[in-house]
Design a protein around this motif. Structure first.
Motif, short mmCIF file in Angstrom:
data_model
loop_
_atom_site.label_atom_id
_atom_site.label_comp_id
_atom_site.label_asym_id
_atom_site.label_seq_id
_atom_site.Cartn_x
_atom_site.Cartn_y
_atom_site.Cartn_z
N ALA A 17 0.83 -1.20 0.00
CA ALA A 17 0.00 0.00 0.00
C ALA A 17 0.86 1.25 0.00
O ALA A 17 0.56 2.23 -0.69
CB ALA A 17 -0.92 -0.01 1.23
N LEU A 18 1.95 1.23 0.76
CA LEU A 18 2.82 2.40 0.81
C LEU A 18 3.52 2.63 -0.53
O LEU A 18 3.68 3.77 -0.96
CB LEU A 18 3.87 2.19 1.91
CG LEU A 18 3.34 2.35 3.33
CD1 LEU A 18 4.41 1.92 4.33
CD2 LEU A 18 2.90 3.77 3.58
N ALA A 19 3.92 1.55 -1.19
CA ALA A 19 4.56 1.70 -2.48
C ALA A 19 3.60 2.28 -3.50
O ALA A 19 3.95 3.16 -4.29
CB ALA A 19 5.07 0.33 -2.97
N THR A 20 2.34 1.84 -3.45
CA THR A 20 1.33 2.37 -4.36
C THR A 20 1.11 3.84 -4.11
O THR A 20 0.99 4.65 -5.03
CB THR A 20 0.00 1.61 -4.16
OG1 THR A 20 0.23 0.23 -4.41
CG2 THR A 20 -1.07 2.13 -5.12
N LEU A 21 1.05 4.23 -2.82
CA LEU A 21 0.86 5.63 -2.46
C LEU A 21 2.00 6.48 -2.97
O LEU A 21 1.81 7.56 -3.53
CB LEU A 21 0.75 5.76 -0.93
CG LEU A 21 0.70 7.19 -0.37
CD1 LEU A 21 -0.53 7.91 -0.89
CD2 LEU A 21 0.70 7.15 1.14
N THR A 131 2.79 8.73 8.94
CA THR A 131 4.05 8.60 9.68
C THR A 131 4.13 7.24 10.36
O THR A 131 5.16 6.56 10.29
CB THR A 131 4.17 9.72 10.73
OG1 THR A 131 4.08 10.99 10.09
CG2 THR A 131 5.50 9.62 11.46
N ALA A 132 3.04 6.83 11.01
CA ALA A 132 3.02 5.53 11.68
C ALA A 132 3.23 4.39 10.69
O ALA A 132 4.02 3.47 10.93
CB ALA A 132 1.70 5.34 12.42
N ALA A 133 2.56 4.46 9.55
CA ALA A 133 2.68 3.39 8.55
C ALA A 133 4.10 3.29 8.01
O ALA A 133 4.63 2.19 7.82
CB ALA A 133 1.70 3.64 7.41
N ILE A 137 4.36 0.55 11.70
CA ILE A 137 3.30 0.32 12.68
C ILE A 137 2.06 -0.18 11.93
O ILE A 137 1.63 0.43 10.96
CB ILE A 137 3.00 1.61 13.47
CG1 ILE A 137 4.25 2.00 14.28
CG2 ILE A 137 1.79 1.43 14.38
CD1 ILE A 137 4.20 3.40 14.87
N ARG A 138 1.50 -1.27 12.40
CA ARG A 138 0.45 -1.95 11.65
C ARG A 138 -0.97 -1.51 12.01
O ARG A 138 -1.88 -1.61 11.19
CB ARG A 138 0.56 -3.46 11.85
CG ARG A 138 1.92 -4.05 11.42
CD ARG A 138 1.97 -5.53 11.78
NE ARG A 138 3.23 -6.15 11.36
CZ ARG A 138 4.30 -6.26 12.13
NH1 ARG A 138 4.26 -5.79 13.36
NH2 ARG A 138 5.39 -6.83 11.68
N TYR A 139 -1.18 -1.09 13.27
CA TYR A 139 -2.52 -0.80 13.75
C TYR A 139 -2.55 0.50 14.55
O TYR A 139 -1.55 0.89 15.17
CB TYR A 139 -3.03 -1.93 14.67
CG TYR A 139 -3.04 -3.28 14.03
CD1 TYR A 139 -4.13 -3.71 13.27
CD2 TYR A 139 -1.97 -4.16 14.17
CE1 TYR A 139 -4.14 -4.95 12.67
CE2 TYR A 139 -1.97 -5.41 13.58
CZ TYR A 139 -3.06 -5.80 12.83
OH TYR A 139 -3.06 -7.03 12.24
#
Length: 327
Positions: A17-21, A131-133, A137-139
Motif C-alpha cells: 500500500a505504501l509503495a502504491t501511495l 508517519t506511523a505506517a 506500525i500496523r494498527y
C-alpha cells in the motif's frame, strides 16, 4: 470474513500500500517523514505480542519508558499518540520516530498506537497515520463515537458508518489498519458490540476492525459477553487486556479497576474462547488501577522500581492464563 492474516502477510500488504501511495502521489507524499527508514530492523514477533500501553509510563521519557517495558518483559509498546499523550499529534513527524527508535533499541517493537483519530478530514489524521505506517506500525486505535440519546439511534449508527467508511479509505491509502474499541458507557457507540459489528460487516474492509476490550465487554454484559465476542470476533484485529469489578464505595456501587485476575473478568474462559476461534492478534495491556506514579511521596527511583514490580505481576498472571489456554 476471513480469519486474521499472519503478521508476514500484514507486513506485505502494508508495504504494498505504501509503495502504491508513493508512486501515485510522488515524492511529496512522504515529505513529512522521509528519514523514517532509519530505524532498527524488526525482530520476529510471537503470535500474540503483548505490549504495554505507554499512557502508564508517560511520566518517563522515551528511553526510560522503553527500558522499563523491556525490563518488565513486554514484547512491545502501544504508544499514546494523541493530545496530551506520549507523542503529541502536532509533533508526530519528529517525535514518533524518536519514540519508536527508543523502543526498538531495547529489542521491542511498536505494533500499534492509540490515537484520537475519528475522522479522515481532520488536518492531522493523514500525517499521524502516514508517519506511523512508514515506521512499520500496523494498527492504530481510533477515537470513540458517542450517541445522542435524545435522537434516533439507528440514524446515528448510519452516520457513524459513513464516517468510519471514509476513515477506512484513508487507512487503506496510507497502509495502516484502524481498531475501534468497544468502550463501556451509556453513550458509547460500540459498547453493546452488536452495533459496531453491524457497521464493520457493512464496511467489510481489512483496514478497519475492532479493538476488543474484555474488561469493557464484561462490565456491559457480565454473563453474555461470550455471545458478543462471537458476533464481533471476525472483525477483531487487536485486543486490550485489563480487569475491574463492581464494589460498594461509600454507600454507592461503582466500577473499581483492579490488577489482572482480581476483578470480574473471567480470563480463563475468555482465553479458551480465543483459542477455539483461532484469533491471534496484537495485545495492549492497560493498568487503570492506582499505580506508583500517582504516589507523590515516592522518589523517581522508587516509583520506577515499584512500577516494574506491579507490571511484572500483571504480566506474569496474564502469561499463566495464556499458557493454561494453550495460547
Amino acid at each position: 470474513m476471513k480469519p486474521p492474516m499472519s503478521l508476514s502477510r500484514r507486513t506485505f500488504l502494508t508495504h504494498t500500500a505504501l509503495a502504491t501511495l508513493a508512486v501515485a502521489a510522488g515524492p511529496a507524499a512522504l515529505t513529512p517523514a522521509r528519514h523514517l527508514h532509519a530505524t532498527t530492523p524488526p525482530v520476529p514477533l510471537p503470535p500474540m505480542p503483548l505490549s504495554v500501553f505507554s499512557k502508564h509510563l508517560q511520566w518517563l521519557d522515551y528511553d526510560a519508558m522503553a527500558e522499563v517495558a523491556a525490563e518488565v518483559g513486554f514484547d512491545g509498546v502501544d504508544l499514546a499518540v494523541r493530545p496530551g499523550g506520549h507523542v503529541l499529534p502536532e509533533r508526530v513527524a519528529t517525535d514518533l520516530p524518536r519514540a519508536v527508535r527508543a523502543v526498538q533499541k531495547q529489542g521491542l517493537q511498536v505494533v500499534q498506537i492509540t490515537t484520537a483519530i475519528a475522522r479522515a478530514d481532520d488536518p492531522l489524521s493523514r500525517q499521524v497515520l502516514a508517519t506511523a505506517a512508514q515506521l512499520g506500525i500496523r494498527y492504530y486505535r481510533t477515537d470513540w463515537l458517542k450517541y445522542d440519546q435524545s435522537t434516533s439511534i439507528s440514524a446515528q449508527q448510519a452516520r457513524f458508518e459513513r464516517q468510519l467508511r471514509t476513515l477506512t479509505l484513508l487507512n487503506r491509502e496510507v497502509g495502516i489498519r484502524g481498531s475501534y474499541q468497544n468502550h463501556a458507557g451509556a453513550d458509547y457507540f460500540g459498547a453493546p458490540v452488536w452495533d459496531l459489528a453491524q457497521v464493520l460487516k457493512n464496511i467489510r474492509s481489512e483496514y478497519l476492525g475492532c479493538q476488543y476490550d474484555i474488561r469493557h465487554a464484561t462490565l456491559e454484559s457480565a454473563q453474555s459477553w461470550p455471545i458478543g465476542l462471537g458476533i464481533i470476533q471476525p472483525f477483531v484485529n487487536t485486543l486490550v487486556l485489563k480487569d475491574a469489578k463492581w464494589a460498594e464505595v461509600k454507600g454507592r456501587w461503582q466500577i473499581v479497576d483492579t490488577p489482572i485476575g482480581e476483578g470480574r473478568v473471567d480470563f480463563p474462559a475468555f482465553f479458551r474462547q480465543l483459542k477455539a476461534s483461532g484469533l491471534r492478534v496484537p495485545v495492549s495491556i492497560h493498568f487503570e488501577y492506582e499505580m506508583p506514579e500517582h504516589n507523590a511521596s515516592l522518589s523517581a527511583t522508587a516509583k520506577r522500581q515499584q512500577t516494574i514490580q506491579v507490571m511484572k505481576k500483571d504480566l506474569a498472571t496474564l502469561r499463566s492464563y495464556l499458557k493454561q489456554a494453550g495460547l
